[in-house]
Scaffold this motif. Structure first.
Motif, PDB file in Angstrom:
ATOM      1  N   LYS A 189       0.847  -1.206   0.000  1.00 43.47           N
ATOM      2  CA  LYS A 189       0.000   0.000   0.000  1.00 43.47           C
ATOM      3  C   LYS A 189       0.875   1.246   0.000  1.00 43.47           C
ATOM      4  N   GLU A 190       1.924   1.229   0.858  1.00 47.45           N
ATOM      5  CA  GLU A 190       2.806   2.400   0.936  1.00 47.45           C
ATOM      6  C   GLU A 190       3.516   2.635  -0.399  1.00 47.45           C
ATOM      7  N   ALA A 191       3.966   1.540  -1.037  1.00 46.58           N
ATOM      8  CA  ALA A 191       4.638   1.665  -2.337  1.00 46.58           C
ATOM      9  C   ALA A 191       3.687   2.299  -3.341  1.00 46.58           C
ATOM     10  N   ASN A 192       2.443   1.872  -3.297  1.00 44.59           N
ATOM     11  CA  ASN A 192       1.455   2.413  -4.208  1.00 44.59           C
ATOM     12  C   ASN A 192       1.214   3.904  -3.950  1.00 44.59           C
ATOM     13  N   ASN A 193       1.158   4.276  -2.660  1.00 42.47           N
ATOM     14  CA  ASN A 193       0.996   5.692  -2.319  1.00 42.47           C
ATOM     15  C   ASN A 193       2.153   6.516  -2.878  1.00 42.47           C
ATOM     16  N   LEU A 194       3.376   5.980  -2.767  1.00 39.70           N
ATOM     17  CA  LEU A 194       4.547   6.696  -3.285  1.00 39.70           C
ATOM     18  C   LEU A 194       4.407   6.920  -4.791  1.00 39.70           C
ATOM     19  N   LYS A 195       3.916   5.895  -5.484  1.00 33.82           N
ATOM     20  CA  LYS A 195       3.774   6.016  -6.941  1.00 33.82           C
ATOM     21  C   LYS A 195       2.715   7.048  -7.303  1.00 33.82           C
ATOM     22  N   VAL A 196       1.592   7.016  -6.588  1.00 35.61           N
ATOM     23  CA  VAL A 196       0.510   7.963  -6.884  1.00 35.61           C
ATOM     24  C   VAL A 196       0.980   9.403  -6.618  1.00 35.61           C
ATOM     25  N   PHE A 197       1.708   9.601  -5.533  1.00 29.62           N
ATOM     26  CA  PHE A 197       2.166  10.950  -5.203  1.00 29.62           C
ATOM     27  C   PHE A 197       3.178  11.434  -6.241  1.00 29.62           C
ATOM     28  N   CYS A 265      -4.556  15.390  -5.566  1.00 33.57           N
ATOM     29  CA  CYS A 265      -4.057  14.025  -5.450  1.00 33.57           C
ATOM     30  C   CYS A 265      -5.180  13.240  -4.787  1.00 33.57           C
ATOM     31  N   GLU A 266      -5.218  11.918  -4.982  1.00 26.50           N
ATOM     32  CA  GLU A 266      -6.362  11.189  -4.404  1.00 26.50           C
ATOM     33  C   GLU A 266      -6.262  11.046  -2.894  1.00 26.50           C
ATOM     34  N   PHE A 267      -5.110  11.427  -2.311  1.00 28.79           N
ATOM     35  CA  PHE A 267      -4.979  11.400  -0.850  1.00 28.79           C
ATOM     36  C   PHE A 267      -4.028  12.504  -0.425  1.00 28.79           C
ATOM     37  N   PHE A 268      -3.968  12.768   0.883  1.00 32.92           N
ATOM     38  CA  PHE A 268      -2.932  13.679   1.375  1.00 32.92           C
ATOM     39  C   PHE A 268      -2.048  12.928   2.358  1.00 32.92           C
ATOM     40  N   HIS A 269      -0.780  13.338   2.439  1.00 31.15           N
ATOM     41  CA  HIS A 269       0.175  12.749   3.372  1.00 31.15           C
ATOM     42  C   HIS A 269      -0.301  13.143   4.765  1.00 31.15           C
ATOM     43  N   ALA A 270      -0.571  12.140   5.612  1.00 34.33           N
ATOM     44  CA  ALA A 270      -1.193  12.469   6.888  1.00 34.33           C
ATOM     45  C   ALA A 270      -0.227  12.320   8.060  1.00 34.33           C
ATOM     46  N   ASP A 271       1.073  12.383   7.773  1.00 26.94           N
ATOM     47  CA  ASP A 271       2.051  12.224   8.844  1.00 26.94           C
ATOM     48  C   ASP A 271       3.312  13.044   8.538  1.00 26.94           C
ATOM     49  N   VAL A 272       3.111  14.311   8.167  1.00 30.95           N
ATOM     50  CA  VAL A 272       4.286  15.107   7.760  1.00 30.95           C
ATOM     51  C   VAL A 272       5.023  15.707   8.959  1.00 30.95           C
ATOM     52  N   HIS A 273       5.391  14.865   9.920  1.00 33.25           N
ATOM     53  CA  HIS A 273       6.164  15.402  11.049  1.00 33.25           C
ATOM     54  C   HIS A 273       7.615  15.648  10.637  1.00 33.25           C
ATOM     55  N   ALA A 274       8.354  16.274  11.548  1.00 29.77           N
ATOM     56  CA  ALA A 274       9.706  16.749  11.278  1.00 29.77           C
ATOM     57  C   ALA A 274      10.551  15.811  10.416  1.00 29.77           C
ATOM     58  N   GLY A 275      10.579  14.526  10.780  1.00 36.34           N
ATOM     59  CA  GLY A 275      11.483  13.604  10.088  1.00 36.34           C
ATOM     60  C   GLY A 275      11.003  13.211   8.711  1.00 36.34           C
ATOM     61  N   ASN A 276       9.753  13.479   8.390  1.00 37.15           N
ATOM     62  CA  ASN A 276       9.217  12.985   7.129  1.00 37.15           C
ATOM     63  C   ASN A 276       9.257  13.989   5.982  1.00 37.15           C
ATOM     64  N   LEU A 277       9.802  15.171   6.240  1.00 38.84           N
ATOM     65  CA  LEU A 277      10.042  16.141   5.169  1.00 38.84           C
ATOM     66  C   LEU A 277      11.533  16.403   5.171  1.00 38.84           C
ATOM     67  N   MET A 278      12.174  16.148   4.032  1.00 39.61           N
ATOM     68  CA  MET A 278      13.623  16.356   3.994  1.00 39.61           C
ATOM     69  C   MET A 278      13.981  17.453   2.997  1.00 39.61           C
ATOM     70  N   VAL A 279      15.022  18.210   3.333  1.00 38.66           N
ATOM     71  CA  VAL A 279      15.575  19.126   2.354  1.00 38.66           C
ATOM     72  C   VAL A 279      16.756  18.405   1.729  1.00 38.66           C
ATOM     73  N   LEU A 280      16.672  18.167   0.408  1.00 37.47           N
ATOM     74  CA  LEU A 280      17.710  17.386  -0.250  1.00 37.47           C
ATOM     75  C   LEU A 280      18.886  18.272  -0.641  1.00 37.47           C
ATOM     76  N   LYS A 281      19.995  17.612  -0.976  1.00 38.39           N
ATOM     77  CA  LYS A 281      21.219  18.370  -1.271  1.00 38.39           C
ATOM     78  C   LYS A 281      21.050  19.347  -2.419  1.00 38.39           C
ATOM     79  N   ASP A 282      20.154  18.992  -3.381  1.00 34.80           N
ATOM     80  CA  ASP A 282      19.957  19.911  -4.509  1.00 34.80           C
ATOM     81  C   ASP A 282      18.885  20.972  -4.198  1.00 34.80           C
ATOM     82  N   GLY A 283      18.439  21.032  -2.922  1.00 39.26           N
ATOM     83  CA  GLY A 283      17.495  22.082  -2.528  1.00 39.26           C
ATOM     84  C   GLY A 283      16.031  21.675  -2.645  1.00 39.26           C
ATOM     85  N   ARG A 284      15.746  20.524  -3.295  1.00 36.77           N
ATOM     86  CA  ARG A 284      14.350  20.102  -3.412  1.00 36.77           C
ATOM     87  C   ARG A 284      13.825  19.589  -2.070  1.00 36.77           C
TER      88      ARG A 284
END
Ligand code: ATP
Length: 423
Positions: A189-197, A265-284
């Motif tokens: 299910k999680e893999a599918n969510n990643l693909k949809v997002f 999107c057909e769903f929203f991320h419902a657990d965007v706590h501190a660790g689940n949002l990352m700033v990547l090296k290229d700034g994204r």
């Protein structure tokens, strides 16, 4: 055979829970006095997965629970010691159904992270890509299932903390936590969510945010292999400055992306706590961990928007009608009766807030919470229940509010034109 083992495991789990509760003093469970916030938090941490989620639910529901518990449960951590690498390797081998070295050229034996449901290891595919493997800990699903025996107990704990809530909605909350956690145990299910997002980002031409690519050939219900992100969590301001010249801009990108997902999107991320949002090296901005998602139907959105408009103009019939469309019920709810009750609530509030009393900082927030809470109660007295999606949404708003405080204290979210979805 399976049923027998489950029965034994279940009994063991019951015994384990009772012994943890026994150590902290069982009396409060029988209802005399609620335990202190700290004691309750430690008890939950000792009881593991289900109760930790319950604690995190308390932390994110200031509307329902007393302030001192909400504050203490901000520290309810889901960090558990990692399992030995041998155990992890065995699970990966079993799930793959073939020798590990046919798929991965290396796996770091030291876990990147370990929580109650899963632990994450960095690895490299034989084809050369850097990945991480999220491995589900053995027996987790079983623990959750047998904890179902404790639905009653958990609801009882919540009842002592939030006497305003009805027994039905408390049991509902606990059941929903359980259900969400069971869903978290299915990595397909999680893999599918990643693909949809990922598709949603593509369709909305969003190049500033990204999600890890899934490697399906080495992902199953219990292991998830995905692209490895290099970066730092969004709240680590000092490190973010190394990757992004404008941390405020990064936060705005994250918020815009999330708000856009609410409708596109057909769903929203419902657990965007501190660790689940990352700033990547290229700034994204990298969104990770799509184990918990929320879905809101388009007609419910329409009802929410009608509800807000009705509040703005003080139209009680409109509020009642919208509330009935948002809520779930098996009864027929009469608009005129609900409308009359809402109007009564408003009159009471008018009497409660004399104009000449100076307003204190923070009071406005408490008032909004109380008003919402009272409205929910009025709805409930007419047999309406509000979908768990609303608790999840509210939680995300609170997270974003906290990030704004940390990363962009000067920003006014209601005025800033860079925030596209709020205007
Ligand atoms: N694609 C990735 N790239 C790099 N690190 C990752 C990736 N996915 C997960 N991690 C690391 O592993 C940690 C745990 O992953 P994840 O959040 O998916 O698991 P979880 O068990 O649901 O944890 P939590 O309950 O803390 O959200 C993350 O905080 C991050 O540090």
């Amino acid at each position: 055979m399976g049923a027998v083992t489950n029965g034994i495991k279940g009994a063991f789990r019951v015994g384990q829970t009772l012994s943890v509760l026994g150590r902290t003093g069982l009396n409060w469970v029988r209802g005399d006095r609620p335990p202190t916030p700290k004691l309750l938090r430690q008890t939950f941490e000792n009881l593991g997965a289900t109760y930790i989620k319950l604690g995190q639910f308390i932390a994110s529901s200031p509307t329902f629970f007393p302030k001192e518990y909400v504050e203490e449960f901000q520290y309810c951590l889901d960090k558990t010691p990692s399992l030995p690498f041998g155990v992890i390797k065995r699970i990966i081998r079993e799930e793959l159904g073939r020798p590990i070295d046919q798929v991965y050229s290396e796996i770091d034996p030291v876990a990147l992270a370990s929580a109650s449901i899963a632990q994450v290891h960095a690895a490299k595919l034989v084809t050369g890509e850097d990945v991480v493997i999220k491995v589900q800990k053995p027996g987790v699903e079983n623990i959750l299932l047998t904890d179902l025996n404790f639905l009653y107990l958990s609801a009882r704990i919540l009842e002592t903390l939030a006497p305003k809530l009805s027994w039905t909605s408390l049991s509902g909350i606990v059941e929903e936590i359980q259900q969400t956690m069971m869903e978290e145990c299915d990595f397909i299910k999680e893999a599918n969510n990643l693909k949809v997002f990922r598709e949603f980002l593509l369709n909305t031409h969003n190049d500033d945010a990204t999600v890890p690519r899934v490697y399906e050939q080495c992902s199953t219900r219990r292991i998830l292999t995905m692209e490895r992100f290099y970066g730092v969590p969004l709240t680590d301001l000092d490190s973010i400055r190394g990757f992004s010249k404008d941390p405020e801009r990064t936060l705005i990108t994250a918020m815009n992306t999330w708000f856009a997902s609410l409708t596109q999107c057909e769903f929203f991320h419902a657990d965007v706590h501190a660790g689940n949002l990352m700033v990547l090296k290229d700034g994204r901005v990298g969104f990770i961990d799509f184990g918990i998602v929320g879905r809101i139907r388009p007609d419910t959105w329409q009802a929410v928007s009608d509800f807000i408009s009705a509040i703005m103009v003080g139209n009680f019939d409109g509020m009642a009608d919208a509330m009935i469309r948002i809520g779930v019920t098996r009864r027929t709810v009469r608009v005129d009766e609900l409308s009359a009750d809402l109007q009564r609530l408003y009159r009471q509030m008018d009497r409660m807030v004399p104009d000449d009393v100076p307003y204190e900082m923070g009071q406005a927030e408490d008032d909004v919470n109380n008003i919402l809470m009272d409205m929910v109660k009025v709805g409930e007295s007419h047999g309406l229940h509000f979908p768990r999606e609303f608790a999840l949404l509210l939680k995300q708003f609170l997270y974003f509010d906290r990030y704004v405080h940390i990363l962009a204290p000067e920003m006014d979210v209601f005025m800033d034109e860079r925030l596209t979805m709020l205007h």
